[in-house]
Design a protein around this motif. Structure first.
Motif, PDB file in Angstrom:
ATOM      1  N   ASP A 150       0.839  -1.200   0.000  1.00 37.08           N
ATOM      2  CA  ASP A 150       0.000   0.000   0.000  1.00 37.08           C
ATOM      3  C   ASP A 150       0.876   1.253   0.000  1.00 37.08           C
ATOM      4  OD1 ASP A 150      -2.080  -1.804   0.306  1.00 37.08           O
ATOM      5  OD2 ASP A 150      -2.233  -1.482   2.484  1.00 37.08           O
ATOM      6  N   ILE A 151       0.317   2.353  -0.499  1.00 39.13           N
ATOM      7  CA  ILE A 151       0.995   3.645  -0.398  1.00 39.13           C
ATOM      8  C   ILE A 151       0.010   4.682   0.133  1.00 39.13           C
ATOM      9  CG2 ILE A 151       2.640   3.208  -2.255  1.00 39.13           C
ATOM     10  CD1 ILE A 151       0.910   4.977  -4.058  1.00 39.13           C
ATOM     11  N   THR A 152       0.533   5.637   0.887  1.00 43.74           N
ATOM     12  CA  THR A 152      -0.248   6.796   1.322  1.00 43.74           C
ATOM     13  C   THR A 152       0.608   8.034   1.144  1.00 43.74           C
ATOM     14  OG1 THR A 152       0.468   6.585   3.625  1.00 43.74           O
ATOM     15  CG2 THR A 152      -1.609   5.502   3.009  1.00 43.74           C
ATOM     16  N   CYS A 153      -0.033   9.130   0.766  1.00 43.63           N
ATOM     17  CA  CYS A 153       0.675  10.397   0.590  1.00 43.63           C
ATOM     18  C   CYS A 153      -0.278  11.527   0.952  1.00 43.63           C
ATOM     19  CB  CYS A 153       1.164  10.547  -0.847  1.00 43.63           C
ATOM     20  SG  CYS A 153       2.038  12.104  -1.159  1.00 43.63           S
ATOM     21  N   LYS A 170      -5.292  11.590 -11.093  1.00 49.98           N
ATOM     22  CA  LYS A 170      -4.349  10.806 -11.910  1.00 49.98           C
ATOM     23  C   LYS A 170      -4.908  10.763 -13.318  1.00 49.98           C
ATOM     24  CE  LYS A 170      -1.802   6.422 -12.187  1.00 49.98           C
ATOM     25  NZ  LYS A 170      -2.166   5.938 -13.530  1.00 49.98           N
ATOM     26  N   ASP A 171      -4.102  11.220 -14.276  1.00 46.25           N
ATOM     27  CA  ASP A 171      -4.554  11.304 -15.673  1.00 46.25           C
ATOM     28  C   ASP A 171      -5.839  12.125 -15.781  1.00 46.25           C
ATOM     29  OD1 ASP A 171      -2.413   9.660 -16.418  1.00 46.25           O
ATOM     30  OD2 ASP A 171      -3.597   7.849 -16.053  1.00 46.25           O
ATOM     31  N   ASP A 172      -5.896  13.235 -15.005  1.00 45.87           N
ATOM     32  CA  ASP A 172      -7.036  14.166 -15.000  1.00 45.87           C
ATOM     33  C   ASP A 172      -8.332  13.544 -14.491  1.00 45.87           C
ATOM     34  OD1 ASP A 172      -5.542  16.331 -15.986  1.00 45.87           O
ATOM     35  OD2 ASP A 172      -5.781  15.613 -18.043  1.00 45.87           O
ATOM     36  N   ILE A 173      -8.244  12.394 -13.848  1.00 51.22           N
ATOM     37  CA  ILE A 173      -9.415  11.751 -13.243  1.00 51.22           C
ATOM     38  C   ILE A 173      -9.300  11.877 -11.727  1.00 51.22           C
ATOM     39  CG2 ILE A 173     -10.686   9.592 -12.936  1.00 51.22           C
ATOM     40  CD1 ILE A 173      -9.645   8.732 -15.679  1.00 51.22           C
ATOM     41  N   GLN A 174     -10.355  12.391 -11.099  1.00 50.04           N
ATOM     42  CA  GLN A 174     -10.317  12.598  -9.653  1.00 50.04           C
ATOM     43  C   GLN A 174     -10.244  11.275  -8.912  1.00 50.04           C
ATOM     44  OE1 GLN A 174     -13.200  15.350  -8.058  1.00 50.04           O
ATOM     45  NE2 GLN A 174     -13.158  14.430  -6.025  1.00 50.04           N
ATOM     46  N   ILE A 175      -9.430  11.274  -7.853  1.00 49.35           N
ATOM     47  CA  ILE A 175      -9.289  10.100  -6.997  1.00 49.35           C
ATOM     48  C   ILE A 175      -9.823  10.455  -5.616  1.00 49.35           C
ATOM     49  CG2 ILE A 175      -7.673   8.477  -5.950  1.00 49.35           C
ATOM     50  CD1 ILE A 175      -5.758   9.109  -8.242  1.00 49.35           C
ATOM     51  N   GLY A 176     -10.843   9.751  -5.167  1.00 49.07           N
ATOM     52  CA  GLY A 176     -11.372   9.978  -3.828  1.00 49.07           C
ATOM     53  C   GLY A 176     -12.151  11.273  -3.712  1.00 49.07           C
ATOM     54  N   GLU A 177     -12.380  11.672  -2.456  1.00 45.92           N
ATOM     55  CA  GLU A 177     -13.166  12.858  -2.160  1.00 45.92           C
ATOM     56  C   GLU A 177     -12.286  14.107  -2.115  1.00 45.92           C
ATOM     57  OE1 GLU A 177     -16.431  12.731  -1.917  1.00 45.92           O
ATOM     58  OE2 GLU A 177     -16.438  10.552  -2.196  1.00 45.92           O
ATOM     59  N   THR A 178     -12.947  15.259  -2.078  1.00 46.00           N
ATOM     60  CA  THR A 178     -12.256  16.532  -1.897  1.00 46.00           C
ATOM     61  C   THR A 178     -12.255  16.884  -0.419  1.00 46.00           C
ATOM     62  OG1 THR A 178     -12.822  17.356  -4.095  1.00 46.00           O
ATOM     63  CG2 THR A 178     -12.315  19.006  -2.416  1.00 46.00           C
ATOM     64  N   GLY A 179     -11.087  17.268   0.101  1.00 48.20           N
ATOM     65  CA  GLY A 179     -10.969  17.609   1.512  1.00 48.20           C
ATOM     66  C   GLY A 179     -10.731  19.090   1.716  1.00 48.20           C
ATOM     67  N   THR A 184      -5.554  12.864   1.839  1.00 46.17           N
ATOM     68  CA  THR A 184      -4.562  11.794   1.755  1.00 46.17           C
ATOM     69  C   THR A 184      -4.855  10.881   0.577  1.00 46.17           C
ATOM     70  OG1 THR A 184      -4.197  11.828   4.145  1.00 46.17           O
ATOM     71  CG2 THR A 184      -3.509   9.853   2.967  1.00 46.17           C
ATOM     72  N   LEU A 185      -3.830  10.672  -0.243  1.00 48.66           N
ATOM     73  CA  LEU A 185      -3.907   9.706  -1.340  1.00 48.66           C
ATOM     74  C   LEU A 185      -3.592   8.326  -0.775  1.00 48.66           C
ATOM     75  CD1 LEU A 185      -3.949   8.970  -4.427  1.00 48.66           C
ATOM     76  CD2 LEU A 185      -1.476   9.388  -4.383  1.00 48.66           C
ATOM     77  N   THR A 186      -4.487   7.374  -1.015  1.00 49.15           N
ATOM     78  CA  THR A 186      -4.289   6.002  -0.534  1.00 49.15           C
ATOM     79  C   THR A 186      -4.516   5.034  -1.688  1.00 49.15           C
ATOM     80  OG1 THR A 186      -5.065   6.587   1.685  1.00 49.15           O
ATOM     81  CG2 THR A 186      -5.014   4.246   1.117  1.00 49.15           C
ATOM     82  N   ARG A 187      -3.521   4.182  -1.940  1.00 43.28           N
ATOM     83  CA  ARG A 187      -3.650   3.126  -2.950  1.00 43.28           C
ATOM     84  C   ARG A 187      -3.258   1.816  -2.278  1.00 43.28           C
ATOM     85  NH1 ARG A 187      -6.750   5.032  -6.564  1.00 43.28           N
ATOM     86  NH2 ARG A 187      -5.821   4.085  -8.418  1.00 43.28           N
ATOM     87  N   ARG A 188      -4.160   0.850  -2.296  1.00 45.53           N
ATOM     88  CA  ARG A 188      -3.927  -0.421  -1.618  1.00 45.53           C
ATOM     89  C   ARG A 188      -3.670  -1.542  -2.630  1.00 45.53           C
ATOM     90  NH1 ARG A 188      -4.762   0.650   3.517  1.00 45.53           N
ATOM     91  NH2 ARG A 188      -6.283   2.228   4.150  1.00 45.53           N
ATOM     92  N   ASN A 189      -2.803  -2.475  -2.198  1.00 43.04           N
ATOM     93  CA  ASN A 189      -2.489  -3.645  -3.035  1.00 43.04           C
ATOM     94  C   ASN A 189      -2.123  -3.196  -4.454  1.00 43.04           C
ATOM     95  OD1 ASN A 189      -2.195  -6.370  -3.678  1.00 43.04           O
ATOM     96  ND2 ASN A 189      -4.355  -6.592  -4.259  1.00 43.04           N
ATOM     97  N   LYS A 199      -1.409  14.119  -9.176  1.00 39.76           N
ATOM     98  CA  LYS A 199      -1.420  15.574  -8.976  1.00 39.76           C
ATOM     99  C   LYS A 199      -2.368  15.940  -7.839  1.00 39.76           C
ATOM    100  CE  LYS A 199      -3.409  18.046 -12.190  1.00 39.76           C
ATOM    101  NZ  LYS A 199      -3.611  18.761 -13.479  1.00 39.76           N
ATOM    102  N   CYS A 200      -1.861  16.737  -6.914  1.00 43.20           N
ATOM    103  CA  CYS A 200      -2.692  17.284  -5.841  1.00 43.20           C
ATOM    104  C   CYS A 200      -3.004  18.738  -6.179  1.00 43.20           C
ATOM    105  CB  CYS A 200      -1.963  17.204  -4.501  1.00 43.20           C
ATOM    106  SG  CYS A 200      -2.809  18.083  -3.173  1.00 43.20           S
ATOM    107  N   VAL A 201      -4.288  19.087  -6.210  1.00 43.26           N
ATOM    108  CA  VAL A 201      -4.722  20.440  -6.557  1.00 43.26           C
ATOM    109  C   VAL A 201      -5.418  21.070  -5.353  1.00 43.26           C
ATOM    110  CG1 VAL A 201      -6.178  21.838  -8.067  1.00 43.26           C
ATOM    111  CG2 VAL A 201      -5.003  19.821  -8.982  1.00 43.26           C
ATOM    112  N   ALA A 202      -4.960  22.256  -4.972  1.00 44.37           N
ATOM    113  CA  ALA A 202      -5.583  23.015  -3.879  1.00 44.37           C
ATOM    114  C   ALA A 202      -6.110  24.324  -4.446  1.00 44.37           C
ATOM    115  CB  ALA A 202      -4.577  23.288  -2.774  1.00 44.37           C
TER     116      ALA A 202
END
Length: 233
Positions: A150-153, A170-179, A184-189, A199-202
């Motif tokens: 797993d990775i977290t960032c 990732k590749d202009d597709i949103q991952i997870g919710e907006t905080g 935190t980016l989390t990718r398992r297995n 890319k993290c956008v604020a």
């Protein structure tokens, strides 16, 4: 008009008239507004009886260092500005607060108040943010991970006004919710498909001048699918 003269006029009004109960309707734009530095904007309330109410506006800065009565209107008399807390403020009948050439001093809560018989009848608060660009900090790049782990960032957005929305892509597709202020980016297995640039956008305001980004590269090391052999000479 001085604050004392305005108070005397108010007392005379309540001696002569007995206005009905008033109800405030919040601005159509909402009660949390973000303005750009240097802009001029209006905050417009409505209420149920524009001819039979005393109303005033006050301000409390977001840092708590500045506050005071901005001005008011008695019945159908002309608006009176009673303070220099914010220099670029005007009142437009029946219930509009006009802010000119705003800067960070205008961050805070604007309260619209109706009075009947000298007592508060209804109030409405609007919080104003003067936009500031956030600054993104995230984990070091590249991030190397073995397939199946797993990775977290964590991505943090500091200094934005209002608090920045933080989103991973990732590749202009949103991952997870907006905080808010962090996410935190989390990718398992993980597998080979998880390799690539993230890319993290604020964003504190929907404008490129008030947006910051952070990039990380994820490298996934693949495991041997079959029995591995090592040879030495």
């Amino acid at each position: 008009m001085t604050g004392l003269a305005f108070a005397i006029l108010l007392d005379l009004y309540f001696l002569l008239f007995q206005p009905c109960k008033g109800v405030i309707i919040s601005p159509r734009d909402g009660t949390k507004l973000t303005f750009l530095p240097g802009s001029s904007r209006n905050i417009t309330w409505t209420f149920d009886d524009a001819k039979a109410a005393y109303r005033d506006w006050s301000f409390t800065s977001s840092d708590g260092l500045g506050s005071g009565l901005l001005g008011g209107i008695v019945s159908e008399f002309e608006p009176q500005i009673t303070t220099d807390v914010l220099p670029g403020v005007d009142i437009i009948k029946p219930a509009t607060l006009a802010l000119s050439n705003v800067d960070q001093n205008y961050n805070g809560t604007y309260t619209f108040l109706l009075k009947v018989n000298g007592k508060p009848d209804d109030t409405s608060d609007v919080i104003v943010f003067i936009a500031i660009k956030p600054t993104v900090t995230t984990c070091s790049s590249p991030v190397t991970v073995v397939e199946g782990n797993d990775i977290t960032c964590e991505c943090q957005a500091q200094g934005g006004n209002p608090a920045a929305n933080v989103t991973w892509f990732k590749d202009d597709i949103q991952i997870g919710e907006t905080g808010k202020e962090e996410q935190t980016l989390t990718r398992r297995n993980v597998s080979a498909a998880d390799s690539g640039t993230y890319k993290c956008v604020a964003e504190s305001y929907p404008d490129a001048k008030f947006k910051d980004e952070g990039l990380i590269t994820v490298v996934v090391k693949l495991k041997c699918k079959y029995r591995c052999r090592w040879y030495s000479s």
